[in-house]
Design a protein around this motif. Structure first.
Motif, short mmCIF file in Angstrom:
data_model
loop_
_atom_site.label_atom_id
_atom_site.label_comp_id
_atom_site.label_asym_id
_atom_site.label_seq_id
_atom_site.Cartn_x
_atom_site.Cartn_y
_atom_site.Cartn_z
N VAL A 1 12.39 -0.22 -7.99
CA VAL A 1 12.43 -0.95 -6.72
C VAL A 1 13.87 -1.34 -6.43
N MET A 2 14.36 -0.87 -5.29
CA MET A 2 15.76 -1.06 -4.91
C MET A 2 15.82 -1.93 -3.67
N GLY B 1 13.24 -9.25 -8.82
CA GLY B 1 12.70 -8.16 -9.61
C GLY B 1 13.30 -6.80 -9.33
N ALA B 2 14.34 -6.71 -8.51
CA ALA B 2 14.93 -5.41 -8.20
C ALA B 2 15.46 -4.74 -9.46
N GLY B 3 15.21 -3.42 -9.56
CA GLY B 3 15.75 -2.66 -10.68
C GLY B 3 17.13 -2.12 -10.37
N LEU B 4 17.39 -1.88 -9.09
CA LEU B 4 18.70 -1.44 -8.61
C LEU B 4 19.01 -2.22 -7.34
N VAL B 5 20.26 -2.61 -7.18
CA VAL B 5 20.71 -3.17 -5.91
C VAL B 5 21.66 -2.16 -5.27
N GLY B 6 21.63 -2.09 -3.94
CA GLY B 6 22.39 -1.08 -3.23
C GLY B 6 23.43 -1.66 -2.30
N GLU C 1 3.12 -4.90 -7.30
CA GLU C 1 2.15 -3.86 -6.99
C GLU C 1 2.27 -2.66 -7.90
N VAL C 2 3.50 -2.20 -8.17
CA VAL C 2 3.67 -0.92 -8.87
C VAL C 2 4.28 -1.06 -10.26
N LYS D 1 0.83 -1.21 0.00
CA LYS D 1 0.00 0.00 0.00
C LYS D 1 0.87 1.26 0.00
N ALA D 2 1.91 1.27 0.83
CA ALA D 2 2.79 2.44 0.91
C ALA D 2 3.53 2.66 -0.41
N ALA D 3 3.90 1.57 -1.06
CA ALA D 3 4.58 1.70 -2.36
C ALA D 3 3.63 2.29 -3.41
#
Length: 330
Positions: free
Chosen positions: A119-120, A163-168, A112-113, A66-68
């Motif tokens: 999404v990181m 599914g991460a678009g960026l990893v940190g 969700e989005v 929901k927050a996303a």
């Protein structure tokens, strides 16, 4: 007054009205530049408040989704996810379990989005180890840099598969970006980017974050996070990460290191690499506490804080105020 020479140059002419001030403003602060860090707690049925960070919670999987969605609706373009597992061990095995809380959360938010948000995933072991350090320990109890890199490589592959678009990568291990890049490429995830925590300092302002992730830290992280007295070192770390394949470099914390941020932004700008800054938990908590006591005006203080970070050179800001600040800006 007649004996006083009237000024010809009057800078105040460009401050006369809100429209005039907007017309000549040097720095833009926009929702698209903000990234919302979020915590998700394994087994939580509802959000769990974080006492030292009023307004911030450890999410359940449902409340995280929901927050996303709210973040995307507000115009943000990214979220950074941190997992809070029920069980920890010496190797941080939950970080590389495809069914671990962080990897499930990444998949949840992507579902969700979609592409509305980048999404990181935080790529570090500290939330998952029972000793609270960012890597695995050797027989003498020291963080083993190269053994930790093997764990980071596995984390990168699992987060990308989720599914991460960026990893940190945030652990400040030497060589971490090169190892993560090779792991991603070797697993067919060439399109997954790396947001490198390049200049990450051993700071006193991380305290509330430790509550947020239920940290088990024993000792401190001064042997791998940077010394607050060093600025050139921050630039060196960022340039090394760029050489190793970082797509974005970051300075953390933001406010006490605005000078480092400016230097890193100048250096990274020469090679066209974007720069992020993390407006961290202690910075958030200080403003919230002062506002709660009536000592400062909360909304202008938030926007002034974020504008200062942008003015110092950040192309994007990770901040717990992201969704709320986006509403202010509207």
């Amino acid at each position: 007054m007649s004996d006083i020479q009237r000024p010809v140059v009057r800078p105040r002419r460009l401050r006369t009205t809100p429209a005039m001030r907007d017309l000549v403003a040097e720095t833009e602060l926009a929702a698209r530049q903000l990234v919302l860090p979020m915590f998700v707690r394994e087994g939580a049925g509802e959000p769990v408040p974080i006492s030292s960070m009023p307004g911030v919670v450890q999410h359940s999987r449902d409340s995280l989704r929901k927050a996303a969605a709210e973040a995307a609706e507000a115009g943000l373009r990214g979220v950074m996810l941190f997992g809070v597992p029920e069980r920890k061990d010496a190797s941080g095995s939950g970080a590389t379990d495809p069914d671990g809380i962080l990897n499930l959360a990444i998949a949840d938010v992507v579902a969700e989005v979609g592409d509305a948000l980048v999404v990181m995933g935080d790529l570090c072991l500290d939330e998952f180890t029972d000793h609270g350090h960012c890597g695995v320990l050797d027989a003498a109890g020291r963080v083993d840099n190269d053994a930790t890199l093997e764990r980071y490589a596995e984390m990168a592959r699992v987060q990308a598969a989720a599914g991460a678009g960026l990893v940190g990568p945030s652990g400040m291990m030497d060589g971490q970006v090169a190892v993560v890049r090779a792991a991603l490429d070797g697993a067919g995830h060439e399109d997954v980017g790396i947001l490198a925590y390049s200049a990450k300092y051993a700071s006193a302002f991380y305290g509330p974050f430790r509550e947020a992730v239920d940290s088990s830290l024993q000792g401190d992280r001064r042997t791998y996070q940077q010394d607050a007295r060093n600025a050139r070192e921050g630039v060196r770390e960022a340039l090394l990460d760029i050489e190793e394949g970082a797509d974005i470099v970051m300075v953390k914390p933001a406010l006490a290191y605005l000078d480092v941020l400016r230097r890193v932004a100048d250096a990274a700008g020469e090679v066209g690499v974007p720069v992020a800054a993390y407006n961290i938990s202690g910075e958030y908590a200080m403003v919230e506490a002062a506002a709660a006591n009536g000592w400062i005006d909360r909304e202008p203080a938030i926007l002034e804080t974020l504008t200062a970070i942008r003015r110092a050179g950040a192309d994007m800001i990770l901040t717990y105020w992201a969704t709320e600040a986006a509403a202010f800006l509207r």
